[in-house]
Design an enzyme around this catalytic site. Sequence first.
Site, PDB file in Angstrom:
ATOM      1  N   LYS A  78      -0.742  -1.777  -5.418  1.00  0.00           N
ATOM      2  CA  LYS A  78      -0.423  -1.288  -4.099  1.00  0.00           C
ATOM      3  C   LYS A  78      -1.593  -0.172  -3.835  1.00  0.00           C
ATOM      4  O   LYS A  78      -1.607   0.686  -4.590  1.00  0.00           O
ATOM      5  CB  LYS A  78       0.974  -0.750  -3.895  1.00  0.00           C
ATOM      6  CG  LYS A  78       1.305  -0.550  -2.223  1.00  0.00           C
ATOM      7  CD  LYS A  78       2.767  -0.065  -2.274  1.00  0.00           C
ATOM      8  CE  LYS A  78       3.051   0.231  -0.863  1.00  0.00           C
ATOM      9  NZ  LYS A  78       4.583   0.547  -0.657  1.00  0.00           N
ATOM     10  N   SER A 159       7.061  -1.809   3.152  1.00  0.00           N
ATOM     11  CA  SER A 159       5.631  -1.340   3.349  1.00  0.00           C
ATOM     12  C   SER A 159       4.899  -2.178   2.137  1.00  0.00           C
ATOM     13  O   SER A 159       3.547  -2.449   2.567  1.00  0.00           O
ATOM     14  CB  SER A 159       5.353  -0.001   3.083  1.00  0.00           C
ATOM     15  OG  SER A 159       5.653   0.381   1.922  1.00  0.00           O
ATOM     16  N   SER A 183      10.817  -0.326   0.620  1.00  0.00           N
ATOM     17  CA  SER A 183       9.447  -0.944   0.685  1.00  0.00           C
ATOM     18  C   SER A 183       9.088  -1.840  -0.382  1.00  0.00           C
ATOM     19  O   SER A 183       8.191  -2.485  -0.381  1.00  0.00           O
ATOM     20  CB  SER A 183       8.438   0.189   0.846  1.00  0.00           C
ATOM     21  OG  SER A 183       8.397   0.839   1.951  1.00  0.00           O
TER      22      SER A 183
END
Lengths: 495, 482
Positions: A78, A159, A183
Amino acid sequence: MSLTELTIADAAAGLRKRAFSAVELVRAHTDAIGALNPRLNAYITPTSDAALEAAAHADAALARDEAKPLTGIPLGIKDLFCTTGVRTTAASNILKNFVPPYESTVTANLLRDGAVFVGKTNLDEFAMGSANITSAFGPVENPWKRKGEADTVLVPGGSSGGSAAAVAAGLAMGATGTDTGGSIRQPAAYCGIVGLKPTYGRCSRFGTIAYASSLDQAGPMARSVRDCAIMLQSMAGFDPRDSTSVDRDVPDYSAAIGRSLKGLKVGIPREYRAEGLSAEIGAAWQQGIEWLRAAGCEIVDVSLPHTKYGLATYYIVAPAECSSNLARYDGLRFGERVEGQTLDAMYEATRRAGFGPEVRRRIMMGTYVLSAGYYDAYYLKAQKVRTLIRRDFTECFQQVDVLLTPTAPTPAFAQGEQSDDPVQMYLNDIFTVPASMAGMPAMSVPVGLGDTGLPLGLQLIGRPFDEETLLAAGSALESAAGFTHRPAIRAEGAK
Amino acid sequence: MSYTIEGKTGTWEIVVGLEVHAQIISHSKLFSGASASYGGEPNTHVSLVDAGFPGMLPVLNRECVAQAVRTGLGLRARINLESRFDRKNYFYADLPTGYQISQFTHPIVGEGTVEIELADGTVRHIGITRLHIEQDAGKSMHDQDPARSFIDLNRAGVALMEIVSEPDIRNPEEAGAYLRKLRQILRYLGTCDGNMEEGSMRADVNVSVRKAGEPFRTRCEIKNVNSIRYVMHAIEVEAARQVEVWEDGGEVDQETRLFDPARNETRSLRSKEDAHDYRYFPDPDLLPLVVEQEWVDELERALPELPDDKRDRFIRQYGIPRYDASVLVAEQAIADYYEEVAKGRDARLAANWVTGDLFGALNRTGRTIQDSPISAQALGGMLDLMADKTINGKIAKEVFEDMLETGDSAADIVERKGLKQVTDTGAIDAAVADVLARNADKVEEYRGGKDRLFGFFVGQVMKAMAGKANPAIVNEALKKVL
């Protein structure tokens, strides 16, 4: 079976048996990224060349019988984890050219164990969002399609939407995520993969770009529960550079997979039967309960009375912390700068150009709730409610060992379907936020497809530092569900 | 001592409270491993944490906590076993993270007290409200370039203690005495070097005025005053300004002001309306700071003797006056010097020599006790020669000056110059006879009742013997003959 369909566990075994080389394994993934990323936009920065180079080193290590747990395994990272020499953007314009000279502890741990990073995955800007539509680098497409709607673009959740889409589509065998209010778990559910948010303090936050420090926690996203256990084994551990990381041994997580659940008490919190819970998710939840009962679990109805305040509390605490955490993006020492005649003018121009609307909204909310005259009514009150939410869980865990709930109220929705009303969007996190507020570990496991052919996830919530029970119960759900469905858009199909 | 301002409408009293920022002596910064030392090329003592890079986290330096606890103990203050760090949020170019980590609601040190002594001997106790730990900001430099400002982050993140007094101070002299005493305690403890010129100690001065018996009126804060003298001046002019405002029918606004020493006035920096909203909240990157009572006790046992205790001991142990004792404990090094000189000797005499001749010499030569040209051992050696009557007090002055100049020992100087005191009664008797013979007229007058001429005869005899005669023997011999 295609190399992009393997689990990490199988790939690691295959590498050791010389069934294929690390270069072959990694190339299968970098090729898939080359083919599919232009469409899915799961990666902001693919790092194929560096990955192939690392794969060659992995093969050399394998040849010397010096393989470590993740040697040669291609992972997506990420783009919130700082990676030495590799651009780290937080999906924000303000960091669009930021190249950190340091490595986050979590990624350093993965590298230590031999992992190969194939790229930096897309996310909501600064991890603020539930649909991966706030990224300055464009939205991520969910590789899944509703039945008969090949042209409707669904969101991957957020997210950690890029990580979830990449893992689901075979553009990585696993990926790191971060979870502040859901997330990791919500995008895992939307994309039909497993996502584990560990106990707050289990993984170091050092070198991970902060959204809300008291909630942020890194965790693994993969296509099996065992793969999550393997990744967490590397990611977790005490780090003296993070004062909130906990000095506690890391158990053998893989050993929990397949462990007997006989006598395990599973709590079903009645407050999660909330309005807006879709019938298909309700049915999946019921199915999950039956599976666990069949596995020998005792099902117990429990109550978490302060659940209804979770979301409101979260949207005070998280923005408050973010308003302060993001003050450092001022254009002075790193990141983008827009010049101004005065210091204040420079700040304003830099931050206006650098931050997208959702980030600005949360900074404003956070600034407001911390302001003189409002602090007591909002922030302080929220902290008190947070204590009550935590107490709910603590009391619950005196009766049961683990909780089973849905991960999200609905399956993945289409781009544009929910985005005009921020509050509607925030409701996606209604089931994931309470565990975040309480710092409890939680995991989403795919258990089936809904009416429209989209994956549905169930959430397990455990006691602090009892990730093992999550993994044990999660693996039971996984085998009972026999979830082998693959998304419409995937590496194998693309070749 | 009462200090008041006579206004048109009556007598005004001054109320002052001080917030002192003292830089903690430590190797590294409060939350990073970067060097906390003063100086260095700009931006050479900066870690990624100090510069507020993404994902960087603070890790508390326990030595800074120990220093704060030591200081709290030195201020006879309550140590809070649990305290907390908060973020004070504001944007400025020399504040990399956009917030300062400080302790707002739960400081590490609570109420304490500082005893001050004024010129007239009055002793007062000034209350300490609290002491907390916080980070310093960097330095903005506006004079390096015509168009741009430069930032030096060397100081960013260095540990400070903010020591807040109660509004117990009533005049400039007390403020000066308080600051000197605080600095003395900090230096004894080794927790802050107290160097106001380098900015390692700075004061914010809260001033208000009131008529006797009134509750407090609105106060103004004068920021960042960097010398004790300026603090005293600032209080004086600010109090006078406020009296004038009130007496002209105005209102003193609560505001932040700056002291301009060149023009000897204070100027408004920002009003209450423009005051920052710092949006304090607990720093989520740091756990509550918990210290064990056992550890505090350990630190307490290892504390050096504090100035007040040392002064009282000096009075008791050496039998010297309180004033001398206070002077001698002003600095640890002076006290050590004195004790070395006084050891096994006439302690009062030692005190006189140290506070008199030695201080005078240091002043004259612009030196400090640390680089005194006469060591404590050397001065002690001279006192020994006085004690065994090798030299008398008068000769000692000469020997002292010689020691100052040459660095030779007293014994060597006495030997070289032949200053050994004459105790040979034959020689003294001869000198007495000679003096009396040459001053027959004065002998008559003395015998006629002019007693004070005795001193004259002593002087003459001493002069005849080049000052080396033992004064007691001279006295005796004169009395006998006269």
